[in-house]
Design a protein around this motif. Structure first.
Motif, mmCIF file in Angstrom:
data_model
loop_
_atom_site.group_PDB
_atom_site.id
_atom_site.type_symbol
_atom_site.label_atom_id
_atom_site.label_comp_id
_atom_site.label_asym_id
_atom_site.label_seq_id
_atom_site.Cartn_x
_atom_site.Cartn_y
_atom_site.Cartn_z
ATOM 1 N N ILE A 1 19.906 6.626 -14.782
ATOM 2 C CA ILE A 1 19.799 5.056 -14.433
ATOM 3 C C ILE A 1 18.989 4.320 -15.673
ATOM 4 C CG2 ILE A 1 19.107 3.426 -12.799
ATOM 5 C CD1 ILE A 1 19.339 5.804 -10.972
ATOM 6 N N GLY A 2 17.915 4.706 -16.118
ATOM 7 C CA GLY A 2 17.075 4.165 -17.060
ATOM 8 C C GLY A 2 15.693 3.971 -16.740
ATOM 9 N N SER A 3 15.110 3.150 -17.624
ATOM 10 C CA SER A 3 13.468 3.158 -17.175
ATOM 11 C C SER A 3 13.212 1.614 -16.943
ATOM 12 C CB SER A 3 12.874 3.239 -18.662
ATOM 13 O OG SER A 3 13.241 4.615 -19.152
ATOM 14 N N TYR A 4 12.420 1.614 -15.793
ATOM 15 C CA TYR A 4 12.170 0.211 -15.072
ATOM 16 C C TYR A 4 10.663 -0.128 -15.002
ATOM 17 C CZ TYR A 4 17.056 0.543 -13.894
ATOM 18 O OH TYR A 4 18.227 0.688 -13.961
ATOM 19 N N ALA A 5 10.206 -1.249 -15.252
ATOM 20 C CA ALA A 5 8.803 -1.589 -14.826
ATOM 21 C C ALA A 5 8.910 -1.863 -13.437
ATOM 22 C CB ALA A 5 8.609 -3.054 -15.618
ATOM 23 N N ALA A 6 7.577 -1.990 -13.238
ATOM 24 C CA ALA A 6 7.299 -2.352 -11.402
ATOM 25 C C ALA A 6 7.383 -3.743 -11.419
ATOM 26 C CB ALA A 6 5.932 -1.983 -11.381
ATOM 27 N N GLN A 7 8.113 -4.043 -10.298
ATOM 28 C CA GLN A 7 8.235 -5.654 -10.041
ATOM 29 C C GLN A 7 8.637 -5.740 -8.418
ATOM 30 O OE1 GLN A 7 11.837 -6.761 -12.181
ATOM 31 N NE2 GLN A 7 13.150 -6.629 -10.288
ATOM 32 N N ALA A 8 8.289 -6.957 -7.994
ATOM 33 C CA ALA A 8 8.195 -7.510 -6.515
ATOM 34 C C ALA A 8 9.722 -7.182 -6.253
ATOM 35 C CB ALA A 8 7.552 -8.453 -6.181
ATOM 36 N N LYS B 1 13.161 -0.427 -5.302
ATOM 37 C CA LYS B 1 12.085 -0.864 -5.973
ATOM 38 C C LYS B 1 11.577 0.145 -6.840
ATOM 39 C CE LYS B 1 11.406 -4.180 -2.099
ATOM 40 N NZ LYS B 1 10.610 -4.186 -0.834
ATOM 41 N N VAL B 2 10.806 -0.536 -7.994
ATOM 42 C CA VAL B 2 9.756 0.198 -8.567
ATOM 43 C C VAL B 2 8.615 -0.445 -8.490
ATOM 44 C CG1 VAL B 2 9.353 1.049 -10.985
ATOM 45 C CG2 VAL B 2 11.408 0.899 -10.137
ATOM 46 N N GLN B 3 7.390 0.350 -8.192
ATOM 47 C CA GLN B 3 6.116 -0.420 -8.086
ATOM 48 C C GLN B 3 5.099 0.342 -8.694
ATOM 49 O OE1 GLN B 3 5.911 -0.934 -3.736
ATOM 50 N NE2 GLN B 3 5.495 1.062 -3.352
ATOM 51 N N HIS B 4 4.053 -0.307 -8.945
ATOM 52 C CA HIS B 4 2.680 0.422 -9.295
ATOM 53 C C HIS B 4 2.712 0.598 -10.944
ATOM 54 C CE1 HIS B 4 1.685 0.597 -5.204
ATOM 55 N NE2 HIS B 4 2.297 1.982 -5.138
ATOM 56 N N GLU B 5 3.866 1.444 -11.470
ATOM 57 C CA GLU B 5 3.855 1.602 -12.851
ATOM 58 C C GLU B 5 5.203 1.960 -13.268
ATOM 59 O OE1 GLU B 5 2.900 6.388 -13.183
ATOM 60 O OE2 GLU B 5 1.206 5.228 -11.860
ATOM 61 N N VAL B 6 5.558 1.776 -14.388
ATOM 62 C CA VAL B 6 6.823 1.876 -15.051
ATOM 63 C C VAL B 6 7.224 3.456 -14.739
ATOM 64 C CG1 VAL B 6 8.185 2.338 -17.605
ATOM 65 C CG2 VAL B 6 6.325 0.461 -17.067
ATOM 66 N N ASP C 1 0.937 -1.156 -0.087
ATOM 67 C CA ASP C 1 0.043 0.072 0.070
ATOM 68 C C ASP C 1 0.751 1.167 0.016
ATOM 69 O OD1 ASP C 1 0.993 -0.177 2.726
ATOM 70 O OD2 ASP C 1 -0.817 -0.212 3.522
ATOM 71 N N ASP C 2 1.972 1.168 -0.305
ATOM 72 C CA ASP C 2 2.950 2.289 -0.178
ATOM 73 C C ASP C 2 2.804 3.115 -1.632
ATOM 74 O OD1 ASP C 2 5.273 4.200 -0.678
ATOM 75 O OD2 ASP C 2 6.514 2.680 0.648
ATOM 76 N N PRO C 3 2.418 4.410 -1.462
ATOM 77 C CA PRO C 3 1.756 5.085 -2.460
ATOM 78 C C PRO C 3 3.009 5.504 -3.662
ATOM 79 C CG PRO C 3 2.043 6.386 -0.668
ATOM 80 C CD PRO C 3 2.370 5.271 -0.470
ATOM 81 N N HIS C 4 4.397 5.225 -3.127
ATOM 82 C CA HIS C 4 5.420 5.706 -3.909
ATOM 83 C C HIS C 4 5.780 4.706 -5.308
ATOM 84 C CE1 HIS C 4 6.382 7.662 -0.105
ATOM 85 N NE2 HIS C 4 6.764 8.566 -0.711
ATOM 86 N N ASN C 5 6.196 5.349 -6.256
ATOM 87 C CA ASN C 5 6.183 4.537 -7.152
ATOM 88 C C ASN C 5 7.762 3.866 -7.205
ATOM 89 O OD1 ASN C 5 5.642 3.467 -10.075
ATOM 90 N ND2 ASN C 5 6.424 5.306 -11.017
ATOM 91 N N VAL C 6 8.629 4.926 -6.815
ATOM 92 C CA VAL C 6 10.100 4.242 -6.642
ATOM 93 C C VAL C 6 10.314 4.314 -5.110
ATOM 94 C CG1 VAL C 6 12.516 4.920 -6.974
ATOM 95 C CG2 VAL C 6 10.693 5.096 -8.892
ATOM 96 N N VAL C 7 11.029 3.176 -4.484
ATOM 97 C CA VAL C 7 11.249 3.013 -3.066
ATOM 98 C C VAL C 7 12.474 2.847 -3.236
ATOM 99 C CG1 VAL C 7 10.769 1.943 -1.056
ATOM 100 C CG2 VAL C 7 8.996 2.065 -2.591
ATOM 101 N N VAL C 8 13.347 3.871 -2.568
ATOM 102 C CA VAL C 8 14.673 3.493 -2.512
ATOM 103 C C VAL C 8 15.055 2.866 -1.216
ATOM 104 C CG1 VAL C 8 17.015 4.618 -2.731
ATOM 105 C CG2 VAL C 8 15.113 5.641 -3.802
ATOM 106 N N VAL C 9 15.658 1.637 -1.068
ATOM 107 C CA VAL C 9 15.774 0.810 0.169
ATOM 108 C C VAL C 9 17.216 1.209 0.958
ATOM 109 C CG1 VAL C 9 16.020 -1.355 0.849
ATOM 110 C CG2 VAL C 9 14.318 -0.817 -0.990
ATOM 111 N N GLN C 10 18.402 1.105 0.261
ATOM 112 C CA GLN C 10 19.664 1.256 0.787
ATOM 113 C C GLN C 10 20.613 1.912 -0.186
ATOM 114 O OE1 GLN C 10 20.476 -2.400 2.540
ATOM 115 N NE2 GLN C 10 21.631 -3.114 0.746
ATOM 116 N N LEU C 11 21.636 2.519 0.410
ATOM 117 C CA LEU C 11 22.716 2.881 -0.307
ATOM 118 C C LEU C 11 23.903 2.160 0.437
ATOM 119 C CD1 LEU C 11 24.084 5.379 -2.112
ATOM 120 C CD2 LEU C 11 24.237 6.586 -0.189
#
Length: 147
Positions: free
Chosen positions: A81-88, A55-60, A4-14
């Motif tokens: 970095i490029g274009s990414y599709a949503a994936q788990a 992570k990329v979620q919801h949409e490209v 349910d995280d509304p963010h399209n891109v979720v940056v997890v760690q550096l």
């Protein structure tokens, strides 16, 4: 992160990757205040690589870029970095030595010498082609004579 995280891109760690040492990890799921208080220590003159897990979620997401400004000697970098599709599963991108083709973070050598030592403040962000800022954070690192 939760579905349910509304963010399209979720940056997890550096992470800071140095040969022969465990990665130093900055957890980007923490609050801005917690991140600001966290510092990496980098030994002067050592070769290191920064890598990111996101992570990329919801949409490209199209034309995702990583931008970084380091304050002390001004060092501004921007990498496509490029274009990414949503994936788990999270994407991990890191630089292959000297090559940006499939890479994410630049391989660099920490500056060395007495003048290079000290505290550096950095600001990073992820933006896309539409000008959406997906994540923005401040962090810091110290260049020291030794680990």
């Amino acid at each position: 992160s939760k579905l349910d995280d509304p963010h399209n891109v979720v940056v997890v760690q550096l992470a800071l990757e140095v040969a022969g040492r465990p990665d130093v990890i900055l957890d980007l799921t923490k609050s801005e205040a917690e991140l600001k208080d966290h510092s990496f220590t980098i030994k002067e003159g050592v070769e290191y690589r920064l890598k990111v897990l996101f992570k990329v979620q919801h949409e490209v997401v199209s034309g995702l870029k990583y931008m970084q400004v380091v304050k002390r000697k001004v060092d501004k970098s921007e990498e496509m970095i490029g274009s990414y599709a949503a994936q788990a599963a999270p994407y991990e991108k890191k630089a292959s030595q000297g090559s940006w083709m499939d890479a994410f973070f630049l391989s660099e050598e920490a500056p060395s010498g007495m003048l290079a030592r000290g505290h550096y403040e950095a600001k990073s962000k992820f933006v896309d082609d539409d000008g959406t800022t997906h994540k923005e954070w401040s962090w810091a690192f110290d260049i020291k004579k030794d680990w």
